[in-house]
Scaffold this motif. Structure first.
Motif, PDB file in Angstrom:
ATOM      1  N   PHE A 324       0.835  -1.201   0.000  1.00 35.24           N
ATOM      2  CA  PHE A 324       0.000   0.000   0.000  1.00 35.24           C
ATOM      3  C   PHE A 324       0.872   1.253   0.000  1.00 35.24           C
ATOM      4  O   PHE A 324       0.631   2.191  -0.770  1.00 35.24           O
ATOM      5  CB  PHE A 324      -0.927  -0.006   1.208  1.00 35.24           C
ATOM      6  N   TYR A 328       0.272   3.738  -3.146  1.00 34.05           N
ATOM      7  CA  TYR A 328      -0.916   4.591  -3.031  1.00 34.05           C
ATOM      8  C   TYR A 328      -0.735   5.954  -3.708  1.00 34.05           C
ATOM      9  O   TYR A 328      -1.678   6.484  -4.308  1.00 34.05           O
ATOM     10  CB  TYR A 328      -1.347   4.738  -1.566  1.00 34.05           C
ATOM     11  N   LEU A 372      -7.291   0.065  -4.186  1.00 33.73           N
ATOM     12  CA  LEU A 372      -6.093   0.556  -3.501  1.00 33.73           C
ATOM     13  C   LEU A 372      -6.211   0.464  -1.992  1.00 33.73           C
ATOM     14  O   LEU A 372      -5.207   0.544  -1.285  1.00 33.73           O
ATOM     15  CB  LEU A 372      -5.813   2.005  -3.908  1.00 33.73           C
TER      16      LEU A 372
END
Length: 773
Positions: A324, A328, A372
């Protein structure tokens, strides 16, 4: 203490420190929006497909009530199948009456404006020694006897309707049914109306007679029926994507979870569209499929990053956090770029394109949450399979000959040749794109296949009737109660004569033309009297014989009906320019010439709006994407590396459209913005990872090699997966869907190639190589 967690950015802790609550939130929202998504229905509207603020359309809408039948209407041709028979039989007339009666009472039909041989407003007129004689084409005394049929034949020949309502070969006649925009306060349901027409066709067609149907409502109904088959392509894409994901990851969990999250993105999109009051029309029916494809592409990046992190020995939660954290920023930037790119379509004043833009932007926005955020949260519990981790670790330790060779695109001896080749391709594409045209390039309905029932019906009617279905109406406005003045009629007569000599105009009809015929009739049919009289009493008497629709109650509008050979872009431009040139020279206080009504007039306005918006939209979408890239990476060099390959793809795509004979129109214009918006994802992911390796001190080629082994592998996989998915659209019965499939497949592949091939070539000259510091 795990330093991985303590150094995490706030946004990461916001999600991962409260994982159970977020998963409950996602579940509840998915259930709610899923219930809304089930209520989304296909819909369409005549007004959604036209640019309402265009001057042509504003003129038409202002005069719509005075031009009934010249806007949204359907035509049913009741035909005799036996080549040796004609329409003058009792059986045919009975069947025609049945069709006429059934059509008149369909919801959405303007009953008072329906025209057929059975309509009392369809009359015959002849000149005799005693003056004019006339009556209804089918007389009140009609009883289906041979004598009444012979009378009918005579009346038909004297009606002036041969080639208009009656076929030139006397083997079919038309039932013309103008439509209204709403039924009981609700928009006309074009799919239901089309099905009602099919019911009439099925019930009243047999071995003797056939019914052929054309018109906007029938076309849209066929488009909706064909477009709903996108669900079939969606299932195929699910299967193909799952297989490819499994081959890529060798892990069932890593294959199924990205698909689940991508389907959730589609559910959210459809549910939000319903809450906002939108539906899905034939042109936006493919948007959920596109959202699914984009979601999968970002999901693959997450799964790939997790496998790499897990191969370094991290547990499931840490691997998910690191994946992540690494994605991101690039992911949000890519998706925001996608969304804003789609929103540039709002500048096109055609509601169906604007709604497509909203649907696409909304779908891309929800991917930020579903793929996401939700995907790494789920994977933090499930983790990637051991097989996938072992495979990723082995791949990480092995040298990849393929990626080693590809990394030479960043080498100083290869990069200049790559840029030169790109320049040559760009020049070739630019030259090829000069032949790109606005609007339709084919006869009939280009949205459908040439062998579709609709296009076969259209070809039959075009072939057997003198008056084309492609009608352009020039509205000649006069002072109130002055439409009978000599000055107004004489100006109309000059326009009509001039337009009959314009290439592409098949024929024309106007009050001036009919008035001249009537004046000749008052003078024993002598052709030398077939002219406009300056005597107002003569004009008044002649104008009183005009058929319905040729004069309005206020007597301030004279329609000039131009029957065109086709509705191709060149024809429409040529005719409208001729009318505008005439208007510029001849507008006066007696007559003002305004474009345009009729199917061809509406299409001409649509083409002009698309031509106006095309270049602006393309410049704007590139400007927005470039600005977002610059804001994120704080580097103009990054802008060139990421955006320049997209420009080459756009130029080559336009050249491909010109080569394949695909015009820029309502169905194809959004592809340009979609291709740019989605294509930028590849460059952002590659550049982001390349910059990271360069900052760690690697030289350019090594940095690019390691980028290829991680992000590059995922980019190439998603590019191929997206291309294969949208490539299935080529088999759609709807031609514009097939065209979109061809163009999007091309753009997905070329954007991927551009990111892998050209980005490192630009980087060779624009980015700082630490090895040379």
């Amino acid at each position: 203490m795990n330093t991985t967690h303590t150094k995490a950015p706030a946004i990461e802790n916001l999600f991962f420190n409260w994982r159970p609550l977020w998963l409950i939130f996602f579940l509840l929202v998915t259930v709610f929006l899923g219930s809304q998504a089930l209520q989304v229905k296909p819909e369409a509207s005549f007004e959604k497909l036209i640019p309402l603020s265009h001057p042509y359309i504003e003129n038409f809408m202002e005069r719509q009530n005075d031009l009934r039948g010249l806007g949204n209407a359907v035509r049913l041709a009741v035909t005799v199948k036996d080549p040796s028979q004609d329409i003058f039989t009792a059986e045919y007339m009975e069947r025609l009456q049945q069709v006429y009666d059934e059509v008149r009472f369909l919801p959405g039909v303007d009953q008072s404006a329906v025209r057929s041989l059975w309509d009392p407003a369809v009359r015959w007129t002849q000149v005799t020694e005693e003056g004019f004689e006339g009556g209804t084409v089918i007389p009140d005394t009609y009883d289906a006897s041979q004598e009444s049929l012979d009378t009918l034949r005579e009346n038909v020949l004297k009606s002036g309707q041969v080639g208009i309502l009656i076929a030139n070969d006397f083997r079919s006649t038309i039932v013309l049914a103008p439509l209204v925009d709403s039924v009981d306060g609700q928009p006309l349901d074009y799919q239901a109306f089309s099905h009602a027409l099919e019911d009439i066709r099925a019930a009243l067609s047999d071995e003797q007679f056939d019914i052929r149907i054309i018109g906007f409502a029938k076309l849209v109904g066929d488009l909706i029926d064909g477009a709903t088959q996108v669900a079939f392509f969606f299932v195929i894409a699910l299967g193909i994507t799952f297989v490819l994901l499994f081959l890529y990851s060798r892990c069932f969990k890593s294959s199924i979870i990205p698909l689940v999250c991508s389907v959730i993105a589609v559910i959210w999109q459809l549910g939000l569209l319903k809450l906002m009051g939108y539906g899905l029309d034939p042109y936006s029916m493919l948007v959920p499929f596109l959202v699914f494809a984009i979601a999968v592409s970002h999901g693959v990046q997450v799964i790939n990053a997790m496998a790499i992190e897990a191969s370094h020995g991290h547990d499931r939660l840490t691997a998910a956090r690191l994946a992540f954290r690494g994605l991101y920023v690039a992911g949000i930037l890519a998706l925001v770029s996608d969304a804003i790119g789609f929103m540039t379509l709002l500048f096109i004043d055609i509601q169906v394109i604007q709604e497509l833009a909203i649907a696409a932007a909304l779908g891309v926005a929800v991917i930020i949450l579903t793929n996401l955020v939700l995907l790494p949260l789920l994977m933090s519990y499930l983790g990637v399979g051991k097989t996938s981790v072992i495979r990723a670790e082995r791949k990480r330790q092995e040298t990849s000959e393929l990626w080693h060779r590809v990394s030479f695109f960043s080498h100083k001896s290869v990069a200049p040749w790559s840029l030169l080749a790109a320049l040559l391709l760009g020049v070739m594409g630019f030259v090829g794109s000069t032949n790109l045209q606005i609007g339709d390039l084919d006869e009939g309905a280009p949205e459908l296949r040439p062998d579709s029932r609709y296009n076969l019906d259209n070809a039959y009617i075009t072939r057997n009737y003198a008056t084309s279905a492609d009608v352009l109406v020039v509205m000649v406005e006069t002072p109130e109660q002055a439409c009978v003045s000599y000055e107004a009629l004489e100006a109309v007569d000059r326009l009509e004569w001039q337009m009959r000599n314009v290439e592409g105009v098949q024929g024309s009809m106007s009050p001036a033309y009919i008035t001249k015929r009537v004046i000749a009739g008052f003078n024993e049919g002598n052709l030398k009297w077939e002219t406009l009289s300056r005597n107002q009493f003569v004009l008044n008497q002649a104008m009183s014989n005009l058929p319905a629709g040729m004069i309005n109650n206020q007597c301030d509008l004279l329609p000039v009906i131009l029957y065109l050979e086709d509705h191709k872009a060149d024809t429409l431009v040529r005719v409208t320019r001729a009318v505008e040139a005439f208007a510029a020279e001849n507008n006066s206080e007696h007559a003002r010439f305004m474009l345009a009504a009729g199917s061809a007039g509406i299409e001409a306005a649509t083409n002009e709006e698309i031509a106006r918006a095309q270049t602006f939209m393309l410049i704007f979408v590139y400007a927005v994407v470039a600005a977002l890239v610059f804001i994120t990476f704080r580097s103009w060099r990054a802008v060139i590396c990421i955006v320049a390959p997209l420009g080459l793809t756009s130029v080559l795509c336009q050249a491909l459209m010109a080569q394949l004979g695909i015009g820029v129109k309502v169905a194809t214009l959004p592809v340009i913005a979609l291709g740019v918006g989605i294509g930028v994802d590849y460059g952002i992911y590659i550049y982001s990872r390349l910059r990271q390796y360069l900052r760690e001190g690697e030289n350019l080629q090594d940095a690019y090699y390691h980028t290829l082994r991680s992000t590059g592998k995922a980019v190439s996989f998603t590019g191929l997966t997206l291309a294969i998915g949208v490539g299935t659209w080529v088999f759609s019965p709807i031609k514009f869907q097939a065209d979109m499939g061809i163009l999007l497949t091309f753009m997905f592949l070329w954007n991927m190639i551009g990111a892998l091939w050209l980005l490192p070539a630009f980087a060779r000259y624009l980015l700082k190589d630490p090895s040379k510091a």
